[in-house]
Motif scaffolding. Structure first.
Motif, PDB file in Angstrom:
ATOM      1  N   GLY A   1       0.780  -1.227   0.000  1.00 31.63           N
ATOM      2  CA  GLY A   1       0.000   0.000   0.000  1.00 31.63           C
ATOM      3  C   GLY A   1       0.811   1.277   0.000  1.00 31.63           C
ATOM      4  O   GLY A   1       0.271   2.355   0.010  1.00 31.63           O
ATOM      5  N   ASP A   2       2.132   1.148   0.008  1.00 36.32           N
ATOM      6  CA  ASP A   2       2.942   2.363   0.021  1.00 36.32           C
ATOM      7  C   ASP A   2       4.031   2.292  -1.048  1.00 36.32           C
ATOM      8  O   ASP A   2       5.136   2.741  -0.859  1.00 36.32           O
ATOM      9  CB  ASP A   2       3.546   2.625   1.399  1.00 36.32           C
ATOM     10  CG  ASP A   2       4.499   1.535   1.852  1.00 36.32           C
ATOM     11  OD1 ASP A   2       4.615   0.517   1.138  1.00 36.32           O
ATOM     12  OD2 ASP A   2       5.121   1.704   2.898  1.00 36.32           O
ATOM     13  N   ALA A   3       3.651   1.736  -2.181  1.00 34.07           N
ATOM     14  CA  ALA A   3       4.617   1.472  -3.245  1.00 34.07           C
ATOM     15  C   ALA A   3       5.396   2.704  -3.665  1.00 34.07           C
ATOM     16  O   ALA A   3       6.568   2.612  -3.976  1.00 34.07           O
ATOM     17  CB  ALA A   3       3.906   0.861  -4.447  1.00 34.07           C
ATOM     18  N   SER A   4       4.747   3.848  -3.673  1.00 31.76           N
ATOM     19  CA  SER A   4       5.475   5.019  -4.161  1.00 31.76           C
ATOM     20  C   SER A   4       5.492   6.173  -3.177  1.00 31.76           C
ATOM     21  O   SER A   4       5.932   7.248  -3.525  1.00 31.76           O
ATOM     22  CB  SER A   4       4.869   5.476  -5.489  1.00 31.76           C
ATOM     23  OG  SER A   4       3.547   5.887  -5.301  1.00 31.76           O
ATOM     24  N   THR A   5       4.994   5.973  -1.957  1.00 32.79           N
ATOM     25  CA  THR A   5       5.098   7.049  -0.981  1.00 32.79           C
ATOM     26  C   THR A   5       6.504   7.072  -0.413  1.00 32.79           C
ATOM     27  O   THR A   5       7.130   6.044  -0.222  1.00 32.79           O
ATOM     28  CB  THR A   5       4.069   6.912   0.161  1.00 32.79           C
ATOM     29  OG1 THR A   5       4.231   5.640   0.772  1.00 32.79           O
ATOM     30  CG2 THR A   5       2.653   7.074  -0.350  1.00 32.79           C
TER      31      THR A   5
ATOM     32  N   THR B 180      -6.915  14.530  -7.440  1.00 33.39           N
ATOM     33  CA  THR B 180      -6.798  13.143  -7.901  1.00 33.39           C
ATOM     34  C   THR B 180      -5.787  13.032  -9.033  1.00 33.39           C
ATOM     35  O   THR B 180      -4.983  12.102  -9.068  1.00 33.39           O
ATOM     36  CB  THR B 180      -8.174  12.633  -8.380  1.00 33.39           C
ATOM     37  OG1 THR B 180      -9.103  12.757  -7.304  1.00 33.39           O
ATOM     38  CG2 THR B 180      -8.096  11.195  -8.831  1.00 33.39           C
ATOM     39  N   VAL B 181      -5.821  13.971  -9.942  1.00 30.72           N
ATOM     40  CA  VAL B 181      -4.973  13.899 -11.138  1.00 30.72           C
ATOM     41  C   VAL B 181      -3.574  14.452 -10.873  1.00 30.72           C
ATOM     42  O   VAL B 181      -2.580  13.861 -11.281  1.00 30.72           O
ATOM     43  CB  VAL B 181      -5.642  14.650 -12.307  1.00 30.72           C
ATOM     44  CG1 VAL B 181      -4.704  14.741 -13.505  1.00 30.72           C
ATOM     45  CG2 VAL B 181      -6.942  13.968 -12.696  1.00 30.72           C
ATOM     46  N   PHE B 182      -3.495  15.577 -10.190  1.00 25.90           N
ATOM     47  CA  PHE B 182      -2.214  16.245  -9.992  1.00 25.90           C
ATOM     48  C   PHE B 182      -1.688  15.981  -8.588  1.00 25.90           C
ATOM     49  O   PHE B 182      -2.340  16.331  -7.606  1.00 25.90           O
ATOM     50  CB  PHE B 182      -2.360  17.758 -10.215  1.00 25.90           C
ATOM     51  CG  PHE B 182      -2.850  18.101 -11.589  1.00 25.90           C
ATOM     52  CD1 PHE B 182      -1.975  18.095 -12.663  1.00 25.90           C
ATOM     53  CD2 PHE B 182      -4.176  18.415 -11.805  1.00 25.90           C
ATOM     54  CE1 PHE B 182      -2.417  18.404 -13.932  1.00 25.90           C
ATOM     55  CE2 PHE B 182      -4.638  18.731 -13.070  1.00 25.90           C
ATOM     56  CZ  PHE B 182      -3.758  18.715 -14.141  1.00 25.90           C
ATOM     57  N   SER B 183      -0.507  15.377  -8.499  1.00 24.09           N
ATOM     58  CA  SER B 183       0.090  15.128  -7.187  1.00 24.09           C
ATOM     59  C   SER B 183       1.609  15.100  -7.298  1.00 24.09           C
ATOM     60  O   SER B 183       2.175  14.917  -8.366  1.00 24.09           O
ATOM     61  CB  SER B 183      -0.437  13.835  -6.573  1.00 24.09           C
ATOM     62  OG  SER B 183      -0.244  12.751  -7.446  1.00 24.09           O
TER      63      SER B 183
ATOM     64  N   GLY C 220       5.865  10.717  -4.471  1.00 23.78           N
ATOM     65  CA  GLY C 220       6.229  10.404  -3.097  1.00 23.78           C
ATOM     66  C   GLY C 220       5.150  10.754  -2.100  1.00 23.78           C
ATOM     67  O   GLY C 220       5.177  10.319  -0.959  1.00 23.78           O
ATOM     68  N   ASP C 221       4.161  11.553  -2.535  1.00 27.28           N
ATOM     69  CA  ASP C 221       3.085  11.964  -1.632  1.00 27.28           C
ATOM     70  C   ASP C 221       1.912  10.988  -1.668  1.00 27.28           C
ATOM     71  O   ASP C 221       1.236  10.808  -0.674  1.00 27.28           O
ATOM     72  CB  ASP C 221       2.610  13.368  -1.985  1.00 27.28           C
ATOM     73  CG  ASP C 221       1.647  13.940  -0.960  1.00 27.28           C
ATOM     74  OD1 ASP C 221       1.872  13.728   0.251  1.00 27.28           O
ATOM     75  OD2 ASP C 221       0.687  14.610  -1.367  1.00 27.28           O
ATOM     76  N   LYS C 222       1.671  10.390  -2.822  1.00 32.90           N
ATOM     77  CA  LYS C 222       0.567   9.444  -2.987  1.00 32.90           C
ATOM     78  C   LYS C 222       1.073   8.163  -3.616  1.00 32.90           C
ATOM     79  O   LYS C 222       2.125   8.139  -4.244  1.00 32.90           O
ATOM     80  CB  LYS C 222      -0.518  10.031  -3.899  1.00 32.90           C
ATOM     81  CG  LYS C 222      -1.311  11.148  -3.311  1.00 32.90           C
ATOM     82  CD  LYS C 222      -2.403  11.536  -4.279  1.00 32.90           C
ATOM     83  CE  LYS C 222      -3.300  12.601  -3.693  1.00 32.90           C
ATOM     84  NZ  LYS C 222      -4.347  12.995  -4.639  1.00 32.90           N
ATOM     85  N   ASN C 223       0.279   7.100  -3.468  1.00 32.25           N
ATOM     86  CA  ASN C 223       0.637   5.832  -4.096  1.00 32.25           C
ATOM     87  C   ASN C 223       0.575   5.920  -5.617  1.00 32.25           C
ATOM     88  O   ASN C 223       1.413   5.369  -6.304  1.00 32.25           O
ATOM     89  CB  ASN C 223      -0.294   4.710  -3.620  1.00 32.25           C
ATOM     90  CG  ASN C 223      -0.064   4.364  -2.169  1.00 32.25           C
ATOM     91  OD1 ASN C 223       0.986   4.642  -1.615  1.00 32.25           O
ATOM     92  ND2 ASN C 223      -1.047   3.754  -1.555  1.00 32.25           N
ATOM     93  N   GLN C 224      -0.438   6.575  -6.138  1.00 32.35           N
ATOM     94  CA  GLN C 224      -0.643   6.695  -7.576  1.00 32.35           C
ATOM     95  C   GLN C 224      -0.461   8.153  -7.984  1.00 32.35           C
ATOM     96  O   GLN C 224      -1.158   9.020  -7.475  1.00 32.35           O
ATOM     97  CB  GLN C 224      -2.056   6.258  -7.947  1.00 32.35           C
ATOM     98  CG  GLN C 224      -2.391   4.839  -7.591  1.00 32.35           C
ATOM     99  CD  GLN C 224      -2.045   3.880  -8.690  1.00 32.35           C
ATOM    100  OE1 GLN C 224      -1.218   3.054  -8.494  1.00 32.35           O
ATOM    101  NE2 GLN C 224      -2.655   3.976  -9.830  1.00 32.35           N
TER     102      GLN C 224
END
Length: 134
Positions: free
Chosen positions: A11-15, A64-67, A70-74
């Motif tokens: 659940g934290d693949a890219s955070t 949802t689209v812009f993040s 490292g802050d969100k998984n996706q």
């Protein structure tokens, strides 16, 4: 008795591992987003029903689209940390302005308090976003 064990990386693949723990602030952030999704269209309905309807997907789509990576998984579209902060400030402003424009004073005061708490709780995350999201 069942015991839940967190798997490393689940659940934290890219955070980012150095991202501040924001479980409490995320509750307030989400509550503020929900208020913005209701209050802004409610306030805009008297101006233009089309703007009121358009406000909901706009307020939902932006974070949802812009993040920031490292802050969100996706991450759909990667943006610098300052853009993520600007999107949150827009959500906060939509919640407060919508509440003051459309709701009774007591409700608008409650929303203003909610946003103030969310803003204070967001500060560690925002400092991190400014540091890593360049």
């Amino acid at each position: 008795m069942t015991r839940l064990v967190a798997r490393p990386g689940a659940g934290d693949a890219s955070t980012s591992p150095d991202r501040p723990d924001d479980r409490l602030s995320s509750v307030f952030r989400f509550a503020t987003e929900l208020v913005a999704w209701v209050a802004a269209p409610w306030a805009l309905a008297s101006v233009s029903p089309i703007l009121a309807v358009a406000a909901v997907p706009a307020l939902i789509a932006l974070p949802t689209v812009f993040s920031t990576p490292g802050d969100k998984n996706q991450v759909v579209v990667a943006v610098p940390g300052v853009v993520t902060i600007a999107i949150m400030l827009l959500q906060f402003a939509a919640a407060v302005a919508g509440a003051w424009a459309a709701w009774p004073r007591w409700a608008a005061l409650a929303v203003t308090g909610l946003v103030a708490v969310a803003l204070v709780l967001e500060l560690p995350r925002w400092r991190w976003l400014l540091r890593v999201g360049r």
